[in-house]
Design a protein around this motif. Structure first.
Motif, PDB file in Angstrom:
ATOM      1  N   GLY A   1      -5.613  49.456  30.018  1.00  0.00           N
ATOM      2  CA  GLY A   1      -5.655  48.179  30.719  1.00  0.00           C
ATOM      3  C   GLY A   1      -5.229  48.339  32.169  1.00  0.00           C
ATOM      4  O   GLY A   1      -5.834  47.778  33.074  1.00  0.00           O
TER       5      GLY A   1
ATOM      6  N   VAL B   1     -15.522  41.210  38.032  1.00  0.00           N
ATOM      7  CA  VAL B   1     -14.929  40.683  39.262  1.00  0.00           C
ATOM      8  C   VAL B   1     -16.028  40.053  40.109  1.00  0.00           C
ATOM      9  O   VAL B   1     -17.063  40.669  40.359  1.00  0.00           O
ATOM     10  CB  VAL B   1     -14.215  41.789  40.074  1.00  0.00           C
ATOM     11  CG1 VAL B   1     -13.712  41.253  41.410  1.00  0.00           C
ATOM     12  CG2 VAL B   1     -13.074  42.390  39.273  1.00  0.00           C
TER      13      VAL B   1
ATOM     14  N   LEU C   1     -10.833  38.088  39.524  1.00  0.00           N
ATOM     15  CA  LEU C   1     -10.965  38.802  38.255  1.00  0.00           C
ATOM     16  C   LEU C   1     -11.298  37.766  37.190  1.00  0.00           C
ATOM     17  O   LEU C   1     -10.446  36.962  36.811  1.00  0.00           O
ATOM     18  CB  LEU C   1      -9.667  39.549  37.912  1.00  0.00           C
ATOM     19  CG  LEU C   1      -9.668  40.324  36.601  1.00  0.00           C
ATOM     20  CD1 LEU C   1     -10.675  41.467  36.623  1.00  0.00           C
ATOM     21  CD2 LEU C   1      -8.268  40.857  36.305  1.00  0.00           C
TER      22      LEU C   1
ATOM     23  N   TYR D   1       0.112  42.161  34.985  1.00  0.00           N
ATOM     24  CA  TYR D   1      -0.212  41.658  36.323  1.00  0.00           C
ATOM     25  C   TYR D   1       1.031  41.675  37.216  1.00  0.00           C
ATOM     26  O   TYR D   1       0.956  42.071  38.381  1.00  0.00           O
ATOM     27  CB  TYR D   1      -0.806  40.259  36.246  1.00  0.00           C
ATOM     28  CG  TYR D   1      -2.103  40.206  35.467  1.00  0.00           C
ATOM     29  CD1 TYR D   1      -3.064  41.209  35.601  1.00  0.00           C
ATOM     30  CD2 TYR D   1      -2.362  39.177  34.579  1.00  0.00           C
ATOM     31  CE1 TYR D   1      -4.241  41.178  34.886  1.00  0.00           C
ATOM     32  CE2 TYR D   1      -3.545  39.141  33.859  1.00  0.00           C
ATOM     33  CZ  TYR D   1      -4.478  40.138  34.009  1.00  0.00           C
ATOM     34  OH  TYR D   1      -5.647  40.097  33.290  1.00  0.00           O
TER      35      TYR D   1
ATOM     36  N   ASN E   1     -12.752  38.413  34.041  1.00  0.00           N
ATOM     37  CA  ASN E   1     -12.525  38.838  32.663  1.00  0.00           C
ATOM     38  C   ASN E   1     -12.184  40.320  32.646  1.00  0.00           C
ATOM     39  O   ASN E   1     -12.696  41.088  33.460  1.00  0.00           O
ATOM     40  CB  ASN E   1     -13.771  38.568  31.809  1.00  0.00           C
ATOM     41  CG  ASN E   1     -13.470  38.440  30.338  1.00  0.00           C
ATOM     42  OD1 ASN E   1     -12.446  38.922  29.853  1.00  0.00           O
ATOM     43  ND2 ASN E   1     -14.370  37.795  29.616  1.00  0.00           N
ATOM     44  N   ILE E   2     -11.332  40.678  31.698  1.00  0.00           N
ATOM     45  CA  ILE E   2     -10.948  42.075  31.518  1.00  0.00           C
ATOM     46  C   ILE E   2     -10.499  42.216  30.073  1.00  0.00           C
ATOM     47  O   ILE E   2      -9.891  41.303  29.513  1.00  0.00           O
ATOM     48  CB  ILE E   2      -9.828  42.474  32.517  1.00  0.00           C
ATOM     49  CG1 ILE E   2      -9.564  43.984  32.494  1.00  0.00           C
ATOM     50  CG2 ILE E   2      -8.578  41.669  32.298  1.00  0.00           C
ATOM     51  CD1 ILE E   2      -8.682  44.473  33.649  1.00  0.00           C
TER      52      ILE E   2
ATOM     53  N   LEU F   1      -8.063  49.952  34.038  1.00  0.00           N
ATOM     54  CA  LEU F   1      -9.122  48.977  34.313  1.00  0.00           C
ATOM     55  C   LEU F   1      -8.725  48.058  35.465  1.00  0.00           C
ATOM     56  O   LEU F   1      -9.534  47.787  36.358  1.00  0.00           O
ATOM     57  CB  LEU F   1      -9.401  48.128  33.073  1.00  0.00           C
ATOM     58  CG  LEU F   1     -10.507  48.588  32.160  1.00  0.00           C
ATOM     59  CD1 LEU F   1     -10.455  47.839  30.834  1.00  0.00           C
ATOM     60  CD2 LEU F   1     -11.867  48.420  32.801  1.00  0.00           C
ATOM     61  N   LEU F   2      -7.496  47.559  35.437  1.00  0.00           N
ATOM     62  CA  LEU F   2      -7.036  46.665  36.491  1.00  0.00           C
ATOM     63  C   LEU F   2      -7.009  47.388  37.837  1.00  0.00           C
ATOM     64  O   LEU F   2      -7.472  46.852  38.847  1.00  0.00           O
ATOM     65  CB  LEU F   2      -5.658  46.107  36.144  1.00  0.00           C
ATOM     66  CG  LEU F   2      -5.063  45.133  37.154  1.00  0.00           C
ATOM     67  CD1 LEU F   2      -5.978  43.940  37.388  1.00  0.00           C
ATOM     68  CD2 LEU F   2      -3.677  44.683  36.682  1.00  0.00           C
TER      69      LEU F   2
ATOM     70  N   ALA G   1     -10.547  47.710  39.020  1.00  0.00           N
ATOM     71  CA  ALA G   1     -11.075  46.422  39.481  1.00  0.00           C
ATOM     72  C   ALA G   1     -10.534  46.073  40.865  1.00  0.00           C
ATOM     73  O   ALA G   1     -11.282  45.613  41.741  1.00  0.00           O
ATOM     74  CB  ALA G   1     -10.728  45.319  38.482  1.00  0.00           C
TER      75      ALA G   1
ATOM     76  N   SER H   1     -14.451  45.112  32.720  1.00  0.00           N
ATOM     77  CA  SER H   1     -13.902  44.183  33.704  1.00  0.00           C
ATOM     78  C   SER H   1     -15.046  43.516  34.444  1.00  0.00           C
ATOM     79  O   SER H   1     -16.129  44.093  34.593  1.00  0.00           O
ATOM     80  CB  SER H   1     -12.965  44.889  34.692  1.00  0.00           C
ATOM     81  OG  SER H   1     -13.692  45.806  35.488  1.00  0.00           O
TER      82      SER H   1
ATOM     83  N   GLU I   1     -15.363  41.628  23.349  1.00  0.00           N
ATOM     84  CA  GLU I   1     -14.768  40.361  23.786  1.00  0.00           C
ATOM     85  C   GLU I   1     -14.490  39.458  22.587  1.00  0.00           C
ATOM     86  O   GLU I   1     -13.416  38.857  22.481  1.00  0.00           O
ATOM     87  CB  GLU I   1     -15.708  39.679  24.787  1.00  0.00           C
ATOM     88  CG  GLU I   1     -15.360  38.238  25.106  1.00  0.00           C
ATOM     89  CD  GLU I   1     -14.200  38.042  26.067  1.00  0.00           C
ATOM     90  OE1 GLU I   1     -13.976  36.887  26.477  1.00  0.00           O
ATOM     91  OE2 GLU I   1     -13.508  39.013  26.401  1.00  0.00           O
TER      92      GLU I   1
END
Length: 153
Positions: A87, A63, A72, A121, A74-75, A90-91, A94, A61, A25
């Motif tokens: 990514g 949630v 959500l 997104y 943080n990712i 991961l999304l 999640a 991630s 992070e």
């Protein structure tokens, strides 16, 4: 062997992951979450996951779910592996965890300056529903947040 030949796997984040997740992070954000923020997410029972490639932690991630909605929080994906589909994985993961947990909708905030994330997104069907003025700290002043949501059902 190239990275795509090694399977990437999801694991529930645990206390042993906290230092690595906080370091990842910090490498991604000018104003990162602290190790304590991630520890609090674990203690609160949020859906917190890491993505490992081989044994290396390359993404995470976080949630939070409340009743039939999820957020959500943080990712992130290691810079070295950005642009390779991790990514998106991961999304997708999640969203599926939130849906399986009973959420019908997923919300998130994103900096307008994070164009890659905004594009990701939107690609996944998220729609901007609001603008939150001065939400994020910035190097100079504050930056707005775009508020997105997506139906999961």
């Amino acid at each position: 062997m190239n990275a795509l030949a090694i399977p990437a796997e999801f694991f529930p984040m645990n206390e042993r992951d906290l230092d690595a997740v906080a370091a990842l992070e910090a490498s991604l954000q000018v104003f990162p979450w602290s190790r304590g923020n991630f520890a609090d997410s674990l203690e609160s029972g949020y859906s917190v996951w890491v993505l490992r490639l081989g044994g290396d932690l390359i993404g995470f991630s976080v949630v939070m779910s409340v009743l039939d909605e999820a957020h959500l929080l943080n990712i992130g994906v290691c810079k070295r592996y950005q642009g390779q589909g991790y990514g998106a994985r991961l999304l997708r993961h999640a969203m599926e965890c939130a849906r399986l947990g009973g959420a019908g909708k997923l919300f998130l905030e994103v900096r307008p300056s994070n164009e890659r994330a905004v594009e990701l997104y939107r690609h996944f069907g998220f729609h901007q529903i609001a603008l939150r003025k001065g939400y994020y700290p910035a190097v100079v002043g504050r930056e707005d947040a775009l508020i997105f949501d997506k139906e999961l059902a």
